[in-house]
Structure formats: C-alpha cells, structure tokens
Scaffold this active site. Structure first.
Site, mmCIF file in Angstrom:
data_model
loop_
_atom_site.group_PDB
_atom_site.id
_atom_site.type_symbol
_atom_site.label_atom_id
_atom_site.label_comp_id
_atom_site.label_asym_id
_atom_site.label_seq_id
_atom_site.Cartn_x
_atom_site.Cartn_y
_atom_site.Cartn_z
ATOM 1 N N GLU A 1 0.866 -1.210 0.000
ATOM 2 C CA GLU A 1 0.000 0.000 0.000
ATOM 3 C C GLU A 1 0.883 1.234 0.000
ATOM 4 O O GLU A 1 0.702 2.149 0.805
ATOM 5 C CB GLU A 1 -0.892 -0.006 1.243
ATOM 6 C CG GLU A 1 -1.739 -1.258 1.384
ATOM 7 C CD GLU A 1 -2.505 -1.318 2.699
ATOM 8 O OE1 GLU A 1 -1.967 -0.871 3.724
ATOM 9 O OE2 GLU A 1 -3.644 -1.814 2.690
ATOM 10 N N CYS B 1 -9.957 0.833 8.415
ATOM 11 C CA CYS B 1 -9.319 2.116 8.717
ATOM 12 C C CYS B 1 -9.980 3.272 7.987
ATOM 13 O O CYS B 1 -10.112 4.363 8.524
ATOM 14 C CB CYS B 1 -7.831 2.069 8.391
ATOM 15 S SG CYS B 1 -7.456 1.610 6.708
#
Lengths: 648, 648
Positions: free
Chosen positions: A316, A412
């Site tokens: 990521e 998240c």
C-alpha cells in the site's frame, strides 16, 4: 531568537458551514456515517465482517468475557469514531450521541491498566508481550489515534476524562520508550502518535509531550536499526527485498535525510504531518526543509490528479517518481486523508498557495471518492481507471473494486473519512496576527480573534460549481488583511470591494487585501471556472497522449452509465466544445460536462483477428458525458476512466 | 467408420538442420544449456539456488542420505534434461553425454519402488501420504515428464530401461487411479501426463495407455469435484475467490464444456496439447472441436504478439479476453513452449496455416526470448515493456526482471527450453500419405517415407532474415504433393519450379504443388519480407494507439542500449521509411531496423509541475533502432518496449 509567527486554523467551533456541498457531506456524516460506524464497532451490521472493537474494550474492562477479535489495531476504530463525534458535537449538538460517547469513554477508562497502558490486543492476549513488537503491533498507533480523539473531545465538550486517560497512557509510554538508558530506543511502527502528541502539547503546554514527539521524529531510521534488531528478536527479520522493508516504515534512514516519500503511504502521510507539527512547534527550519523536500516529491512526482497517493498495492505504498498507473493504482482513502493533514500543516508553516491547492484537490476528489453519496459504502482503493471485468478476472487487480463495500474487516478508511468530514470547517480559514487566510471557498459564517480584535464574516458561493464568491465583513479590525487564495487552477479572476475593483497584492497564491474595513464591506471574488483540459508531465509515461477534464477544483471522469462500455477506446480533442449543466437532481447535485468526442472503431477488425498489418485506425463520433470523479460508482459496477486519449 | 488420416511429424532423426538461426540455438543447447543444466541438477552452479534434484534421486536410491530438497516437482527437472539429451543425441551423438544419461537412468531405476511408484518427494517425506494431494503435489506431473523423457530416450537410443521403468510407473498409477470402483477418480493437478501417455501409446500400441489419457481428459472438471473434496480432506479448501480456484486447474467444468483458455497457463497449454493428442488418436471430433474453441480463444483473444500467453502473475494464469497488459504481463517461457506443443498438435489434426503461423510466432519470439544468447541465463517472465526502475521500486512488478537470471529454485523454464531447442528439427515437416507439409523454413536436409516411397530434399534459406527459400527435391515419389506454408504475415510471394512459375493451389495457408517430380527439381519460394507495421485489435485496450514493428516472423522491439531511455515517450508514424541492415556481428547476427521517429518532449514542463492545463504536447525528432525482441536483455538491464505509440 524571536519566535516565528505561524498561521493558526480557525477552529471548527468558529465556522458554521451551510453550503450545499461540504454541508451535505457533513450531514451524511452525522446522519449516516457516525451512527453506521457505531453499529459497526458493536458488530451490528448484518453481512459485514465483525469489527470486535467495542467487544474488545468491554472484555478488557471486565464487562464481558471472550478473546480479542479483529486486527491488532482495532482499538483505533473507536478512537476515530470518538474524534468524529467530537467535531460533530461542535456544529451539531446531540446529547444522546454525546452520552453514547461518554459511555464508550467510561469503558476505555475501565480497560486501561493501572500503569496507564491501554491496548486491548495485549491486555487480552498476554500483557507480558507488550512493547516487544513496536514495528508491527500498533500499540503506539492506537494510542496516537485515541490521543487525537481525547484532544478533540476535550476541545469539543470540555470533558477531561479521555484526555486524562491518554495523558496517563503517554506517561506510561514515556516510562518505556525514550532516549534515556534502560528505555527502548524505538518509535511508532505506524505513525500518528507524533502529531497526536503535538496536539496534546498545544492543550497541555507540557514540554515533555512535545519532546516525545520530537524524539520519535529524530530517532526514526537511525542506524543501527531498532526495527531490524526487534525483527530479528521476534524471528520476523526485515527483508530488504520485501515490500515490508525498512522503507515501508520510513525507517531506512533518519527522516531528515530522506529525499522523497517512501513506503506505506498512510504511515508516510502521518509521519510527514507529525514532522511538520514538530518543525512548527520547535521552530526547526531544517526539519521544515525536510518536509518541503518530501512535499515536493509527493506533489510534483508521486500524486495522482485526484490527490490520491500510494501507487502500489504491494505494501500500500509509494513506488517511485512519475510511476502513476491509473488502473493498477492503490490510492488508499486514508492516504489521501493523510495528504490533507500534511497539506494543512504545511500551510500553517507557510501560507503558500501550493499547499492549499493540494488540500483543495484532495478534499474535492481523492478523499470523498472513498464514500458513497449516501455515506454507507466505502472504497479503500481509489482507481482512476476501472474495468469491472479486469477486477473480476485478473487477480493482479483484485485490490481494485468496481463498487464500494459495506465495511472492511480492516476498517481504517471509513472512520477516517468520518473524522475528516466532521472537521471540515476547521480547514477553511487560518489566521496570523491580523491576517485572515481564506484557504477554501464555501458558504459559511466565521468569527476569529486577531491581534487587533475580532473579525466576523460571511461567505456565500456555489463553489465548487461556480467561482463567484461573496464575502461580507460584518466586523473587523481596521488594519486587517484578508488573504484570499487564488487557486492554482484559476487563470482569470476579478476582486471587487463594494462593487469597485480592489487593490491587492498577489503573493504565493494568495491575494492580500488590506484596507480600512467598514462594517458590512462586501468583497466579491470571481474566479473564472471554464472547463479545463489537463495534461500530465510527460515524465508520467502512463498519461502520455492522454487528457483529463477538470473544472475548478473538481476532476471529472467518464463512467459507463453515461457513456456505455469500452471507455479506453474513447478519444477527445483538447479543443472540443464543452457544455456544462447544473443538474441538481443528479448524483446529489453536480455540474455535468458534455462534449463531442470520438471512438476507435472496430471497422476492419473481425473478432478472429488479433494482430494485423492491414487494418488502419478509424474513428467515429461518440458523445461524451463527464461527471465529477468523486461521484463515480454510485450507480452499480461500471467502467470508469479519468484520463482519456487525446485526439491530436 | 474409416479412420481419418492425420499428418505425422517427420522425426528429429530425419531432419538435419544446418542454418545459422535454429542451429545456433541448437548448438548453444548442447554446448551450454545441457551441460549447464546437468551442473544445476547436481547443485554445482555457484551462487545459484540449489536444485537438489539429483540429490533427491540418489537419496531415494539409497546412494546418499539426507532429506528431500527443493520443490515438490523437482524430479521433473531431470526428466526434461534427459528428454533434451535424447533429442540432442540424435543429431549430435556424444557417447560421454549418453553415458551420463544412462547413469542417471540407473539412479532413477534404483529410486523406483517395487510397486512402480516413482516420486522422490513422497519416497523421502513419507510414502504413506502418496496420492493424498493429487491437486497440488505433482506426482503425475513428474511421472508425465519422466514418461516423455523415456519415450524420447528410447526413440533416440533404442534403450528401453527408462521406458520400462515408466511403463511400470504407469501401471502403478492405473492401479490407484481410474474409473473402476475403489480407485481414485482424480486427474493430474498439473497436466502433462496426458500427452506423455499418448506418446507412450504410439510406442507401445497398448490401448490401456491411451485409455488412461482419455480418462484424465474426460474426468477432469466433473461434478462433484474431486479436487474440492480432496482440498477439504487436506484442510486446504479450494477457494473460489483465490487465484488458485478450480479454473487455475482447468477443472471448474469438463474440458469439453470449457469455452476458452483458463487458469495456470502452463497447465492449460499441456492439457490442451493432451486433448489434441487424444482427439487425434481416438478420432474424437467433439474433442477436436473443444480444442479448436480453446485454440481460437487463446490465439484470437489472449495471446501477445510475441506468442506469449498467461497474462497475470497471480496464478501465472490466463486472465480474460483482450486483457493483454504489456508491462505487468506474466508470459512464462514454459507457457509459450506449451503453446508450441499445442500448435504442432493442432497442425497434426488439420494442416491449416493458422496453426503453423502461431507455431512460428512463438518459436521466433516468445519462447527463445527466455534464454540469453549464450544459453546460460533465463527469463521466467517475458515482458513486452520494461522499465528497470519499475521492477526495482514497484513491488507489483517484482515478477518482471530486467535481466535474465542464472537459474531458478523453481527451475521449470530452462530445462523446458532445452528440450524444445533440442527437438526443433521435429517441427519443420509433417507428412500425410503422399504430401509433405513444410511448416517452417530453415536450411536443412530431410528424408521421409511417404505412402508411395521415399522423399529426400534439401532446403536453403536465410530465413528469418530473408524470405527466399530454395528447395531441392533430390528424390520423391512421382505423385508427391509439396505443401509449402504461406505465412500469415506474407502478402506477396512467388513460387517457381526449375525457374518457371509453378502451378499451385493455395488452401488454408498452404501452397499445394503436385507434379511429376524429377530428381533435383528446384522449388524456389520467395516470400516478400518488408518491414510491417502491426496493430492490435482495438478490443485490446492496452495497445490502442500503438504499433509494433515486425519483419517476417520476427517481432521487433526498442531497447535502451540502442535508443536511450524514456522509450514510452517515443512515437512513430506508420508510414515511416524503414531501413534494414544485416548485422552479422550484432547479438548473434540480426537484421536491424531503423526509422526516424519522434519523441514527446518535456518542452514547457518544468520538473516542478505534474499537471498543467497550459502546456500542449510537442514532439521532436528521434532516430529509432529496432532489434529482434528475442535478443533483448543481452546487454545489461535496460528499458525495452515492443509497442510504440503511433504518430497519427
């Protein structure tokens, strides 16, 4: 040495937003997102992966029995929710919601250990192992988010309970980690505590809180590496060739020596935000220079036109300069949010238009694309080009979803969007001595304290759909300077005061107006907002020969419901005649853009021929309809593209 | 029902190749590849991952002690090596090499269990677990490769030892797996045994060998799924959303119902080859139709211009129709080799140019690109577009290497190339009754038996660098038909016999010449070989607006050593004037192609601007030099691209 004056955000409580764009987002946040997230934190969303978040806290508090569930960082979801609630209570008091938050904070208090430690993962899985894996196990990440929530909740409600809990938690961390002999010389494996400590310091004035933030910044990446030694101790060695190498953690060298953005993009964005805070609070010019170097690397070489950052799904993470794949992109919603944080902090350090431009770009595009218009579905990954068939049939694209999802096990992004949306009013204005900086344009009322007195003003605008902005200065110190941002995208504008052309100084992207203000003075800023055809720097190989359509701060896209399939065959001349139309009932209200484009035809291509030296390209007319990028994927899974081939 | 006549390959022993292209590859194979691989199999390559292959066999044979090392399919490396050795011994007798192979076969014999079982993984790790994981653990894959080696070695040397070993092994497999009650109704998790059994049947004439092949073909993919049940038993469930779902194994439905190519590309290519063999040997028209359907899906919708197949690194697999990413490609060398196998088998079933065209495409491009010109370094992945920076800094591209590697721990590709190169002569000619099919053009001498007698001919050509081909018919039955392939890429040609224009019939891509042949008749085929500009079907979004350069069967590329960096900024007009030059001393001897192209300039683009609405594209002249694709990456890590933007 004289202390430098930095700009200060006008806080959420001093700004009442009542436009039809941001306030829609804020309304969705309180009506949908916050209640929905509370259900999610309590495992009450049917068909969604359970969060276990509140359950973990209740078990740690002795109110329930069971084992820890969910990710190691699950505590942070409650923290982000409390933070979002705090902001929302300022502009939308809700005693019932406040009571729910108070009760959640009571549970947090009961979960905290007597020595101040607070992390349900280790409390429930074996406290003897705490602080043994600072690289991966998010104790400081959870503490950081809860500390941000504590400060926000204190500022919103005046209630100190969570703040005191977290001050005790910080004291515990200081007892374990720090420069002194016998303490662990480590730093957060996932940053956020750095900026949280700076917020705490601004409330407490306790230098020890700022010192710990600075220690984390300075210790990070030092050789020999704490993370390497810790990884070896845990039999989880850090492998240089892995995506999870030291660069993933921004820890391959001290941050002041890092040339550009690197590693996991959310970690990175939070670190850089914390660096900017420490640079400001400690007047550290060298650290500010490091921030600028990294800022430039991100925004000039590694940022999508939507403000998305973090190109690679592997880790990521940031990848490298000018590598901006549109379909394979990661572009996590949280990473875009972290760029908004970083941008606002850079704007505090120096009132330059480039910081506000990026803040605006990411707020109107790459962050809010992460949420459905009804506030109940979310993107983790924000692609600039999507073919649902590829998501389904090429597993290398399996991180890209053509539809927003209800909730994530690793959730998240949704709560992060919640706290951003709820705090939007806090991004509009900064002040410094007797200057009011107007960073963003939206209809609102604002009051602020300047050195020479109070200022009260109202703004009215249809931004981002129209560039006409009308400010009424209800009251102001006579020598006030009004600094209006001239957006980077704007090529033509006028400024009038009470109908007459105004004197101004254009400096670093702001129009500075100083005058003897009288009550009800009316400032009219008119930003020409034509449809723009944007190209990427040719160093971005992916976008060579392509154009994007933008109007004002809003980046547009082509989507299948408006345009049919095979969007990669579309091409468009840069000098096409664009027509715009305000459509109040479409996708929550948008300005749509239409143009006559073309399409690569299949003429001469039978489906039994894959390669041919005999067939020449041919184009046919195709009408194109563009919608704002943030509004895509609200009508079912569909092809979408931001960049369109340019017809030369 | 009358049996159909299918074409038969003229075997390796009947064709002596002595051109300067294939024979260079064959020479590298015997001088470098085969000895190098023997060293590798014996763990004697410094700095390369150990193979453990011979060591495993020796431990199983009781000659050494230790544990099994390497992959579960490591035995297959020896099999491929023996197979390559077998072919090479035909055209390059080498008693010392033959003795080495004989000794290796002795070891294999000692490793075999009394019941015929032969797989060092289970022999060394626990024989009680054999046949419990047919989906993943490659027992039938290793048996298949060793069986192919056994047949080849028997045909090359007349020695039956390995053949008898493998007949016993097949008997063992038949005792465990098959349609009868009490046997496991399974099939190879990695196909190859199907085509190996067909080869065995052609040697033994034992119908049971063909029956087992047909059983594997027919049983595969039946519901309820054996693999699903087996996965559940092993607590390794088959997950539909994983890249390793039933499609990965071509087992989601019976193969006769599969519409297109799917799953792991090497598995797929081997399966389809076995299907074509069974279709031929059992005269099964329906199965041939299934082969044709899949063939068309591959070659018309899922094949790169180089002949590479298997687009996705996730599962090394096919993805979906017209999804052909050039940089993210997988394109495993072994998959291209499997396509050559499939093409030759389809050509046996029906002498159609399309099969030979793909055979030629993959032999001159996507297979041999897997090997360095010196035969010692190998690509697993064969990209069509490479930027070394991306390989280094974006982990999603970490499967793509800008340089060939010495050896792989999972070393399927190098020995597979070895057996293909060593057997190249066997691809040139097929015969059927009194027709000789010339599939490929290269300098060689050939003899074959036709129904009406012997044919002996010589071919001389500079192919693939020149399209002039001269065949001398030294002896032939009077009514022989010579079927010369007219390559699909060829737009203009002449055929003369003894200097005079010849009568021919052009049918399905072959020029059929029938005449009263006299000794030393000379056939001259002249295939015009201009530089061609090739485009992909616009259904391939990736290649829209791009062109590739091809000459004859050879696909070209731009590489950094000739052209500098930033190849994605290059563009080229389709009507550019191309100049070709024979360069005997470059990259083993190539025809290079040059042209004046253009380049997107950075004019107007400072490196501080990433997106701009003010800067228009501008081009500057750039001279371009193309080299054959297969020869790239022999001069250090470098940028490379096959597809170039077309200047319209």
């Amino acid at each position: 040495m004289e202390k430098k004056q930095f700009t200060v955000p006008v806080p959420v409580k001093n700004v009442q937003v009542h436009d039809s764009f941001f306030s829609d987002l804020m309304k969705v946040t309180i009506e949908k997102l916050i209640p929905y997230q509370w259900q999610a934190l309590n495992d009450k969303i049917p068909d969604a992966a359970p969060s276990y978040c509140m359950r973990n806290f209740k078990i740690a508090a002795g109110m329930e029995t069971g084992e820890h569930g969910g990710c190691v960082f699950q505590d942070s979801d409650l923290a982000k929710w409390i933070e979002a609630v705090a902001y929302s209570l300022i502009w939308h008091p809700d005693p019932e919601l406040e009571q729910t938050a108070d009760e959640a904070i009571d549970i947090v208090e009961r979960a905290q250990l007597p020595d101040g430690y607070l992390d349900t993962y280790y409390i429930l899985t074996g406290i003897e192992n705490r602080w043994t894996n600072t690289k991966d196990n998010h104790e400081m990440y959870c503490a950081g988010h809860m500390l941000e929530a504590a400060v926000a909740y204190y500022l919103a409600t005046g209630k100190r309970k969570l703040l005191d809990i977290m001050i005790r938690c910080v004291e515990h961390i200081r007892s374990v980690i720090g420069p002194e002999e016998g303490k662990k010389h480590t730093y957060p494996g996932h940053e956020v505590l750095e900026m949280a400590l700076c917020k705490l310091y601004e409330v407490t004035g306790d230098e020890r809180h700022l010192d710990l933030a600075r220690y984390f910044i300075d210790e990070r990446g030092k050789a020999p590496s704490y993370f390497v030694a810790e990884g070896d101790r845990n039999d989880r060695p850090v492998r240089p060739e892995s995506p999870f190498n030291l660069r993933y953690y921004q820890a391959d060298r001290p941050v002041r020596e890092q040339e550009g953005a690197e590693g996991h993009a959310v970690r990175a964005g939070y670190l850089y935000s914390g660096m900017a805070d420490v640079a400001r609070l400690t007047q550290d010019d060298a650290l500010f220079e490091a921030c600028q170097r990294i800022w430039q690397d991100i925004t000039r070489r590694q940022m999508y036109i939507t403000g998305a950052i973090g190109q690679s799904a592997a880790g990521e993470s940031f990848s490298f300069d000018y590598d901006l794949p549109n379909a394979l992109v990661y572009g996590e919603t949280c990473a875009a949010i972290s760029l908004a944080f970083f941008a606002q902090r850079m704007l505090r350090l120096a009132p330059r238009g480039e910081y506000a431009d990026v803040l605006e770009r990411v707020l109107y595009n790459g962050t809010i694309s992460g949420m459905s218009l009804d506030g109940t579905k979310f993107f983790y990954v924000n692609p600039l080009e999507v073919d649902p068939a590829r998501c389904a049939h090429n597993h290398q694209f399996r991180h890209v979803k053509p539809e927003r999802q209800k909730w994530f096990g690793c959730a998240c992004c949704p709560p992060n969007l919640g706290r951003l949306m709820a705090s939007l009013p806090g991004y509009l204005y900064h002040t410094n001595q007797n200057t009011v900086y107007v960073n963003l344009y939206t209809t609102n009322d604002m009051t602020a304290s300047l050195d020479a007195g109070e200022v009260t003003l109202s703004m009215q605008t249809q931004y981002p759909w129209d560039g006409a902005v009308r400010l009424t200065v209800h009251a102001a110190p006579e020598n006030m300077t009004l600094a209006l941002r001239k957006p980077g995208w704007c090529r033509s504008f006028t400024v009038r005061v009470n109908g007459a052309p105004a004197e101004y100084e254009l400096r670093d992207g702001f129009l500075y107006l100083t005058r003897a203000w009288a009550a009800e003075d009316c400032v009219e800023l008119d930003l020409a907002m034509p449809v723009m055809v944007v190209r990427a720097n040719p160093r971005v190989a992916e976008d060579i020969g392509k154009i994007a359509v933008q109007r004002g701060p809003v980046v547009y896209c082509l989507e299948e419901p408006d345009n049919g399939k095979n969007l990669q065959r579309v091409c468009l001349a840069a000098d096409a005649a664009f027509t715009t139309r305000w459509e109040p009932d479409t996708l929550g209200g948008i300005v749509s853009i239409e143009a006559d484009g073309s399409e690569w035809t299949l003429a001469g291509w039978n489906d039994d021929v894959l390669y041919s030296e005999d067939t020449v390209p041919s184009l046919t007319a195709r009408h194109l309809r563009f919608i704002p990028y943030y509004a895509w994927a609200n009508r079912g899974p569909a092809e979408m593209t931001v960049w369109v081939r340019e017809k030369l």
